[in-house]
Design an enzyme around this catalytic site. Structure first.
Site, mmCIF file in Angstrom:
data_model
loop_
_atom_site.group_PDB
_atom_site.id
_atom_site.type_symbol
_atom_site.label_atom_id
_atom_site.label_comp_id
_atom_site.label_asym_id
_atom_site.label_seq_id
_atom_site.Cartn_x
_atom_site.Cartn_y
_atom_site.Cartn_z
ATOM 1 N N ASP A 108 -50.439 -34.112 -55.846
ATOM 2 C CA ASP A 108 -49.521 -33.062 -56.731
ATOM 3 C C ASP A 108 -48.550 -33.887 -57.670
ATOM 4 O O ASP A 108 -47.608 -34.449 -57.027
ATOM 5 C CB ASP A 108 -48.889 -32.381 -55.364
ATOM 6 C CG ASP A 108 -47.676 -31.362 -56.131
ATOM 7 O OD1 ASP A 108 -47.400 -31.487 -57.036
ATOM 8 O OD2 ASP A 108 -47.304 -30.475 -55.329
ATOM 9 N N HIS A 157 -52.632 -47.148 -80.834
ATOM 10 C CA HIS A 157 -52.958 -45.675 -80.788
ATOM 11 C C HIS A 157 -53.728 -45.298 -81.762
ATOM 12 O O HIS A 157 -54.583 -44.288 -81.829
ATOM 13 C CB HIS A 157 -51.342 -45.063 -80.830
ATOM 14 C CG HIS A 157 -51.169 -44.386 -79.661
ATOM 15 N ND1 HIS A 157 -51.813 -43.378 -79.272
ATOM 16 C CD2 HIS A 157 -50.224 -44.573 -78.793
ATOM 17 C CE1 HIS A 157 -51.024 -42.990 -78.268
ATOM 18 N NE2 HIS A 157 -50.109 -43.623 -77.772
HETATM 19 P P1 NAD Z 1 -51.554 -30.231 -45.199
HETATM 20 O O1 NAD Z 1 -51.114 -29.039 -45.087
HETATM 21 O O2 NAD Z 1 -53.209 -30.190 -45.363
HETATM 22 O O3 NAD Z 1 -51.202 -31.310 -43.920
HETATM 23 C C1 NAD Z 1 -51.933 -32.397 -43.777
HETATM 24 C C2 NAD Z 1 -52.571 -32.045 -42.412
HETATM 25 O O4 NAD Z 1 -53.753 -32.979 -42.181
HETATM 26 C C3 NAD Z 1 -51.691 -32.575 -41.150
HETATM 27 O O5 NAD Z 1 -50.845 -31.548 -40.718
HETATM 28 C C4 NAD Z 1 -52.575 -33.054 -40.231
HETATM 29 O O6 NAD Z 1 -52.851 -31.941 -39.377
HETATM 30 C C5 NAD Z 1 -53.821 -33.502 -40.817
HETATM 31 N N1 NAD Z 1 -54.050 -35.033 -40.970
HETATM 32 C C6 NAD Z 1 -55.343 -35.364 -40.477
HETATM 33 N N2 NAD Z 1 -55.390 -36.688 -40.857
HETATM 34 C C7 NAD Z 1 -54.062 -37.083 -40.785
HETATM 35 C C8 NAD Z 1 -53.340 -38.175 -41.116
HETATM 36 N N3 NAD Z 1 -53.932 -39.566 -40.732
HETATM 37 N N4 NAD Z 1 -52.200 -38.186 -41.299
HETATM 38 C C9 NAD Z 1 -51.619 -37.117 -41.566
HETATM 39 N N5 NAD Z 1 -52.110 -36.036 -41.371
HETATM 40 C C10 NAD Z 1 -53.415 -35.917 -41.245
HETATM 41 O O7 NAD Z 1 -51.108 -31.013 -46.462
HETATM 42 P P2 NAD Z 1 -49.698 -31.523 -46.791
HETATM 43 O O8 NAD Z 1 -49.889 -33.054 -47.047
HETATM 44 O O9 NAD Z 1 -48.686 -31.378 -45.567
HETATM 45 O O10 NAD Z 1 -49.360 -30.795 -47.883
HETATM 46 C C11 NAD Z 1 -49.543 -31.193 -49.348
HETATM 47 C C12 NAD Z 1 -49.704 -29.939 -50.114
HETATM 48 O O11 NAD Z 1 -48.695 -28.981 -50.291
HETATM 49 C C13 NAD Z 1 -49.952 -30.263 -51.596
HETATM 50 O O12 NAD Z 1 -51.232 -29.733 -52.115
HETATM 51 C C14 NAD Z 1 -48.830 -29.508 -52.255
HETATM 52 O O13 NAD Z 1 -49.167 -29.261 -53.723
HETATM 53 C C15 NAD Z 1 -48.347 -28.630 -51.441
HETATM 54 N N6 NAD Z 1 -46.755 -28.104 -51.387
HETATM 55 C C16 NAD Z 1 -45.967 -29.095 -52.220
HETATM 56 C C17 NAD Z 1 -44.649 -28.649 -52.386
HETATM 57 C C18 NAD Z 1 -43.548 -29.405 -52.965
HETATM 58 O O14 NAD Z 1 -43.837 -30.426 -53.321
HETATM 59 N N7 NAD Z 1 -42.493 -29.078 -53.164
HETATM 60 C C19 NAD Z 1 -44.116 -27.367 -51.430
HETATM 61 C C20 NAD Z 1 -45.256 -26.856 -51.017
HETATM 62 C C21 NAD Z 1 -46.541 -27.175 -50.893
#
Ligand code: NAD
Length: 431
Positions: free
Chosen positions: A287, A385
């Protein structure tokens, strides 16, 4: 073992580049196939809403990077000319001084709870802190695969916002270790779980429950040291005397000082850093708005917007660069897992943790910062450029194949890079 130096890469055809890339990365060519295919629409239509198609951008490879002693081939997704070449060239100079040294903190994100309508903010703050252990245990008691991977609540902080358009209120920060995820969803879920408990302990009403993109507990830092003799180079105009290494080094430091002192310059200076950062963030499905927001908020942390990097010289006269900035990127979750090209990008870089990815990204940001400062402090940015810009103008004017280069180089030679001229040259060339 990856080799990030590939001689004459820019002279090869696309197919030859792919073959050389696979060889240098020690990967089967098939692993890189997602780079030359569009994102399948059935994947795209599950990623966002109302999908009608996909939109593609160039993906180039920055060469010569060495980060913490390891060669890395860096995929960059960007529409702007000169960036990939600039980063690769600077990485070559940095390599002569031992490459980039990079470090990163634990992947700690901050989730915020806005607590309104408390009778006494100071007393409520005390109560929350007195129950910190219980609150954190409550967050961690939730079923979460992140917890089983060693992530989870690490700290709880309370801030009192004394003045705001709605008066005084309380903010709770949940510091949450997200391991290899970017963590936005994980943190937001944890905040929502925490909210009723906070209300029960502190009274009042929890309003917002959302992560902060000012991820100043999740930082990455890159440093480089370039031997001063490596900085010398001849002018584009052969009648002029070459630039000495000392001149280039001091020019870079003076240019940085401008950004350190002036927000108008700092904005452009940091934009140059993000020219290196964003393309890798995008290539890995991360992101980039989140990373941008964190970078600029951090650059303004003292109340005055300033440079994210510093440039100086050491006792031996070498040029020393340092970039430290928030870096909330993941290798699981979000688009990183579902986009095949993002998966290929991670494989190409050989990263196995989010920290490693963050360390590479800040190194590319620092390289790109140096490319811009070096050009600005010497020949000016336009010289480098222009030829690439000319190619884009030639394409826009309708040139294809060999004609792109022909039209572009004639415009550069004439020092007239304009759409009308490109169309004229094209017409003349086509008889
Ligand atoms: P996600 O919701 O898929 O969470 C990651 C999940 O991966 C964890 O909950 C865990 O269950 C799993 N996982 C597996 N292996 C792991 C490891 N080694 N370490 C950690 N987790 C592991 O993704 P996320 O990273 O929580 O969310 C990222 C997304 O959220 C992006 O697409 C972003 O654009 C979006 N987002 C951003 C905002 C913001 O920046 N303000 C707000 C809302 C959503």
């Amino acid at each position: 073992m990856t080799r990030s130096r590939i001689a004459g890469f820019y002279n090869l055809t696309l197919d030859e580049r792919r073959a050389q890339l696979a060889d240098a990365a020690d990967l089967p060519l098939s692993d890189l196939l997602p780079f030359n295919s569009l994102l399948p629409t059935d994947i795209a239509s599950h990623m966002v809403e109302n999908v009608v198609g996909t939109f593609s951008l160039p993906l180039g490879i920055a060469l010569n990077f060495q980060v913490n002693g390891r060669d890395v081939l860096v995929p960059m997704v960007i529409e702007e000319p000169s960036v990939v070449a600039g980063a690769s060239f600077m990485a070559k100079l940095v390599r002569a001084g031992g490459g980039f040294t990079a470090t990163s903190t634990d992947p700690l994100m901050i989730g915020q709870l806005q607590v309104l309508d408390v009778e006494n903010a100071e007393k409520a703050a005390e109560q929350i802190l007195a129950n910190k252990a219980e609150l954190m245990a409550h967050v961690d008691a939730a079923e979460s695969s992140l917890k089983s991977r060693g992530g989870g609540a690490r700290e709880l902080e309370v801030r009192i916002i004394a003045e705001s358009p709605i008066g005084k209120f309380l903010v709770v920060h949940l510091v949450y270790d997200v391991r290899d995820a970017m963590g936005a969803n994980a943190v937001n879920t944890a905040c929502e779980r925490l909210a009723p408990k906070v209300e029960a302990i502190a009274g009042g009403r929890v309003h917002l429950r959302i992560l902060s993109n000012l991820t100043d507990k999740r930082m990455a830092k890159a440093t480089c040291r370039i031997p001063v003799k490596e900085l010398a180079f001849g002018r584009g105009d052969p009648t002029g005397r070459p630039y000495t290494g000392e001149e280039v080094r001091d020019g870079i430091i003076e240019a940085w000082a401008f950004a350190a002192a002036d927000p108008y310059r700092a904005a452009t200076h940091n934009k140059g850093i993000m020219n290196g950062v964003d393309p890798v963030v995008i290539a890995t499905g991360n992101d980039w708005r989140a990373v941008e927001a964190g970078a600029h908020a951090y650059a303004a942390r003292t109340g005055k917007y300033t440079s994210l990097s510093t440039w100086s010289k050491d006792d031996e006269g070498n040029l020393v660069g340092e970039l430290e900035m928030p870096m909330a990127v993941g290798i699981v979750g979000g688009a990183t897992k579902v986009h095949p090209a993002a998966q290929a990008a991670l494989k190409l870089m050989g990263v196995t943790t989010a920290n490693e990815l963050a360390e590479i990204i800040v190194s590319v940001g620092l390289a790109q910062n140096m490319a811009a400062l070096r050009a600005l402090a010497t020949e000016g940015i336009q010289r480098g450029h222009m030829s690439l810009h000319a190619r884009q103008v030639a394409i826009a004017a309708g040139a294809s194949g060999e004609l792109i280069e022909k039209v572009a180089s004639q415009m550069v030679a004439e020092k007239m890079i304009r759409m009308e001229r490109a169309e004229e040259i094209l017409k003349e060339s086509q008889g």
